[in-house]
Scaffold this active site. Structure first.
Site, PDB file in Angstrom:
ATOM      1  CG  ASP A 274      -0.536  -0.339   2.361  1.00  8.86           C
ATOM      2  OD1 ASP A 274       0.682  -0.197   2.826  1.00  8.86           O
ATOM      3  OD2 ASP A 274      -1.068  -0.751   3.290  1.00  8.86           O
TER       4      ASP A 274
HETATM    5  C1  BGC Z   1       2.913   1.874   6.110  1.00  7.00           C
HETATM    6  C2  BGC Z   1       2.074   0.332   5.556  1.00  7.00           C
HETATM    7  C3  BGC Z   1       0.856   0.478   6.136  1.00  7.00           C
HETATM    8  C4  BGC Z   1       0.320   1.640   6.005  1.00  7.00           C
HETATM    9  C5  BGC Z   1      -1.308   1.827   6.315  1.00  7.00           C
HETATM   10  C6  BGC Z   1       2.119   2.863   5.739  1.00  7.00           C
HETATM   11  O1  BGC Z   1       2.774   4.157   6.251  1.00  7.00           O
HETATM   12  O2  BGC Z   1       4.127   1.651   5.628  1.00  7.00           O
HETATM   13  O3  BGC Z   1       3.091  -0.833   6.069  1.00  7.00           O
HETATM   14  O4  BGC Z   1      -0.017  -0.624   5.823  1.00  7.00           O
HETATM   15  O5  BGC Z   1       0.909   2.770   6.277  1.00  7.00           O
HETATM   16  O6  BGC Z   1      -1.285   2.049   7.753  1.00  7.00           O
HETATM   17  C1  NOJ Z   2       0.936  -3.253   6.165  1.00  5.30           C
HETATM   18  C2  NOJ Z   2      -0.677  -3.470   5.929  1.00  5.30           C
HETATM   19  O1  NOJ Z   2      -1.197  -3.778   7.031  1.00  5.30           O
HETATM   20  C3  NOJ Z   2      -0.827  -4.226   4.876  1.00  5.30           C
HETATM   21  O2  NOJ Z   2      -2.175  -4.314   4.627  1.00  5.30           O
HETATM   22  C4  NOJ Z   2      -0.047  -3.973   3.525  1.00  5.30           C
HETATM   23  O3  NOJ Z   2      -0.339  -5.047   2.621  1.00  5.30           O
HETATM   24  C5  NOJ Z   2       1.581  -3.994   3.955  1.00  5.30           C
HETATM   25  N1  NOJ Z   2       1.673  -3.324   4.926  1.00  5.30           N
HETATM   26  C6  NOJ Z   2       2.381  -3.711   2.855  1.00  5.30           C
HETATM   27  O4  NOJ Z   2       2.390  -2.775   2.346  1.00  5.30           O
END
Ligand code: BGC
Ligand code: NOJ
Length: 828
Positions: free
Chosen positions: A500
């Protein structure tokens, strides 16, 4: 500080211990022997609604169902010093004050152990020959945390002692509680009645719930006002009341309500005394809020306190909790050649999977409990790790998640556990989301054989008027990809896919914009090869399901789309030595030789190979060799390489992280098992297991100081090879890493895999592994599986026997419930 392990402690370390602790497999505990761990090492109490997070120094907090909206006790994240605030005790003898969990008093202890077990934490400590044994847990089916505290005088002379409890109430809404002081400093209300301290803020108006904290003995005093207990200028370490040696009997009016019991007593030579504290949550239906004379209706609280008012009752509740866990874990038990593998598979990985199932990504020492509810993508994946233990709850979860889906297959990215309603607070349009519902539902059906779940009527968008069968939801998921293809025939990425932070339509230049909720461009071009792989990997299961249900036409339609996707990957998703990651909004490749940085990414290698792409023409092996060469290092497999060194608005958040951290070149542990599985699909058991051991906590215990977070659970991220601190972990506990590693090791490495029609046996292990035994409960029957590998191969079932009779193939049928079968498997 010098901590000595007492000779009187009954438990002897069964294994070599690190400077901070050791695994006690017999008790299924991790034993911490130094309170100053490299980071707070925590545990979770509670199984179904009422929860506490508890650190190795008794820090942490408690909530009911929703860490944001029903927070019972306050917690200040990122506090100084770290982890200040919790449910604390102070023991006082003469002028000397100490705490059984070392904090908050921080007086040096003569002995200290914190034993984090399954659903309980136990603290054993000693000072001035007063031994303290404190056990904290949430009894099954109970909206309360119980703390059993025993003090023993280990001298020949009587001792005069004092004991103070302490917790700080949160005014229910954890976010409002730490921001809205102009109001909150005037709303707090408490009531003290004997040994029961009630927290009833806002009960007089719209709340139907209150909390209480009691102890099963008379008290000699109490405090409910923080300032009166601590002193305005003190921290938790030296409360004025304790220093003074007398409670203030304060009643809070607004400001910051707390609950503290004060006990004064004598312990004779060799004597042990025991107290039971109960921190409970009560809901009263509208008509039952008040007594006839307008007072707080305490009936339910008193009943709850009475349920645990004796040592026998607590012992029984602890035994029931232990049985509950044993029963869950028994669904999959291995006895193999490596203790570390056994303890991961049998205890800790299953335990962590239950915790991620309960909390998704909401409340940990890295997730504040106010930011995120239950994630659509996250919660679906978490099911992979628990369907074998709690099929009924998995079923309910699938239906809850599906109800937050829209008719076009897209989904709210999260829902709030209290209301189960989806919301867009943390974004939407993640185009991978819909597919995870297919994976979780299929995992559930393969485990249980419950095809009926497909006929359940489930709302779209939480609107009962828009209900359709769960099967229709899966079709909508599948079609969401079909209906959102880009210029290369690959899936449009939307806001982002699983990664994400790969925000290809965001183009943000404003530091106040969230990458997770901002999408500045229409998104008709950027495509994801990862989603393409997912689509085929999960889509094949969808096709198999359609065939199984006799929906031949739908199966054929779906198959045509899978074929088209495979062709699109062949044409536009292969970069020569590995699979491409994506196309950006300008149609330029990402994760390609053509890029200077971010030349190769882990996700499409895992997913395209799991989809079967490249298995028959050598590309799978080539891609995996590239992973091995470019992404893998001592502490795991990094997500991308080389990491980005500057901000790319066209890539988004991924390029905001310094090199080697998080999604920019960190070992994003969740994605590593995809490669392990891919390695098993090409028959490389040595590499699959090697990767497994680089991450699995029990194998990393030797790096405890470097690793920093708990050595008994996975963390989301371990800093990568390009980081300044390679090998250092962050964000432990709530991560898809738990479920995926469990899935990879149990179903693909050890190779016991549920299918519609039975259990497939297909291990892919290191050639040197001589064999192992697995007890697997499957659809009510018990399979006692013994695998032998005399020829030293990695993969290939040569012969299988069931109850002594040779059988053809490697699929074990579904046996009658409650039956027991012996299975022998010869690899060769
Ligand atoms: C993080 C992700 C996380 C997303 C949503 C980002 O800042 O790097 O790992 O899933 O925020 O909270
Ligand atoms: C953490 C999030 O919880 C998950 O939904 C996402 O896929 C990973 N980050 C990878 O970016």
């Amino acid at each position: 500080m010098k901590i000595t392990t007492s000779k009187k402690m009954p438990e002897k370390p069964p294994n070599k211990q690190t400077e901070f602790g050791y695994f006690d497999d017999e008790h299924k505990e991790y034993v911490i022997i130094d309170p100053k761990t490299p980071y707070p090492w925590i545990n979770y109490l509670g199984n179904d609604g009422f929860y506490s997070l508890i650190s190795n120094t008794t820090g942490g907090y408690t909530f009911y169902k929703d860490a944001k909206f029903r927070r019972l006790t306050r917690y200040r994240y990122n506090n100084v010093p770290v982890d200040s605030g919790g449910k604390y005790f102070y023991i006082r003898e003469g002028g000397c004050v100490w705490s059984p969990g070392w904090k908050p008093a921080q007086a040096p202890l003569d002995q200290y152990q914190c034993r984090h077990g399954l659903g309980y934490s136990r603290f054993l400590s000693s000072k001035r020959q007063v031994h303290c044994d404190l056990t904290c847990f949430v009894p099954l089916g109970t909206r309360a945390e119980v703390q059993r505290l025993r003090l023993s005088n280990r001298t020949e002379a009587p001792k005069k002692l004092q004991l103070y409890s302490l917790l700080e109430w949160c005014l229910w809404n954890a976010e409002d509680d730490m921001t809205n002081f102009q109001r909150n400093f005037s709303t707090g209300e408490v009531e003290v009645d004997g040994s029961h301290i009630y927290h009833k803020t806002e009960y007089r108006e719209r709340r139907d719930h209150y909390a209480f904290y009691s102890v099963n003995s008379e008290i000699q005093g109490f405090d409910t006002d923080r300032e009166a207990f601590l002193g305005l200028y003190n921290g938790f370490e030296a409360p004025e009341a304790v220093t003074r040696g007398r409670a203030g009997n304060s009643i809070a009016h607004g400001w910051s309500p707390i609950a503290s019991h004060f006990l004064e007593f004598e312990l004779g030579p060799g004597e042990t005394k025991e107290w039971i504290f109960v921190l409970g949550y009560v809901e009263n239906p509208a008509g039952e809020k008040w007594t006839a004379d307008g007072g707080l209706n305490k009936t339910r609280a008193l009943q709850m306190a009475a349920d645990f008012d004796s040592g026998e009752k607590v012992t029984r509740a602890l035994a029931a909790l232990a049985d509950y866990w044993q029963n869950l874990l028994d669904a999959y038990q291995i006895s193999g050649p490596d203790t570390r593998l056994n303890r991961m598979v049998n205890i800790w990985n299953q335990y962590q999977c239950m915790v991620t199932f309960n909390f998704s990504r909401s409340a940990s020492f890295f997730e504040s409990g106010i930011g995120r509810g239950m994630g659509f993508r996250d919660s679906n994946q978490d099911l992979l790790g628990v369907v074998h233990m709690i099929p009924e709850r998995a079923r309910e979860r699938i239906l809850d998640i599906a109800a937050t889906q829209f008719e076009d297959g897209s989904a709210y990215h999260q829902y709030q556990p209290l209301t189960k309603r989806g919301n867009a607070a943390i974004g939407k349009n993640f185009n991978d989301d819909p597919l995870w519902l297919i994976q979780s539902t299929l995992a559930y059906i393969k485990e249980t054989g419950d095809f009926d779940i497909l006929e359940e009527s489930v709302p779209f968008d939480n609107d009962p008027a828009k209900a359709n069968s769960l099967f229709a939801h899966l079709t909508a998921s599948f079609d969401h990809v079909v209906n959102n293809l880009g210029p290369h025939g690959l899936p449009l990425i939307g806001r982002a896919d699983w990664n994400d932070c790969l925000n290809l339509n965001c183009f943000s230049q404003d530091p106040n914009e969230s990458f997770q909720t901002t999408e500045n461009r229409a998104g008709e071009v950027a495509e994801s090869v990862m989603i393409a792989g997912m689509f085929i990997a999960f889509g094949r299961d969808y096709v198999a399901l359609c065939r199984h249900r006799g929906h031949t036409e739908e199966a054929e339609r779906a198959e045509r789309h899978l074929q088209a996707m495979a062709t699109a990957i062949d044409r536009h998703g292969w970069d020569g030595d590995w699979f491409l990651r994506a196309y950006d909004a300008a149609g330029k490749p990402i994760g390609s030789h053509a890029n200077r940085q971010g030349r190769i990414f882990i996700e499409p290698q895992g997913f395209c190979i799991m989809a079967g792409v490249g298995l028959d023409d050598g590309r799978a092996r080539t891609a995996l060799d590239s992973v091995n060469k470019l992404l893998a290092y001592e502490h795991g497999i990094v997500l991308n390489y080389p990491a980005y060194t500057q901000y790319h608005p066209e890539y988004g958040e991924i390029s905001t992280y310094p090199q080697g951290y998080k999604e920019n070149g960190g070992v994003f542990c969740h994605s590593n098992p995809w490669i392990m599985i891919a390695e098993t699909l090409v028959g490389n058991g040595d590499r699959a297991f090697d990767y497994y051991t680089r991450l699995a906590p029990a194998f990393r215990e030797k790096h405890a100081a470097l690793h920093k977070t708990e050595p008994y659970v996975y963390a989301q991220m371990i800093a990568g090879k390009e980081a300044a601190t390679p090998g250092q972990a962050k964000n432990s506990w709530l991560t898809g890493t738990a479920a995926w590693n469990y899935y990879a090791v149990t179903q693909f490495i050890l190779g016991v895999r549920p299918t519609f029609d039975g259990l497939l046996i297909d291990p892919c292990i290191p050639a040197a592994m001589k064999g192992f035994q697995i007890t697997r409960k499957f659809r009510g029957a018990t399979y006692e599986i013994s695998v032998a590998n005399p020829a030293g191969v990695s993969r290939g079932v040569q012969q299988m026997w069931v109850d002594g009779t040779a059988v053809a193939g490697n699929l074990l049928p579904v046996f009658a419930p409650r039956s027991y079968h012996r299975v022998e498997v010869l690899l060769g």
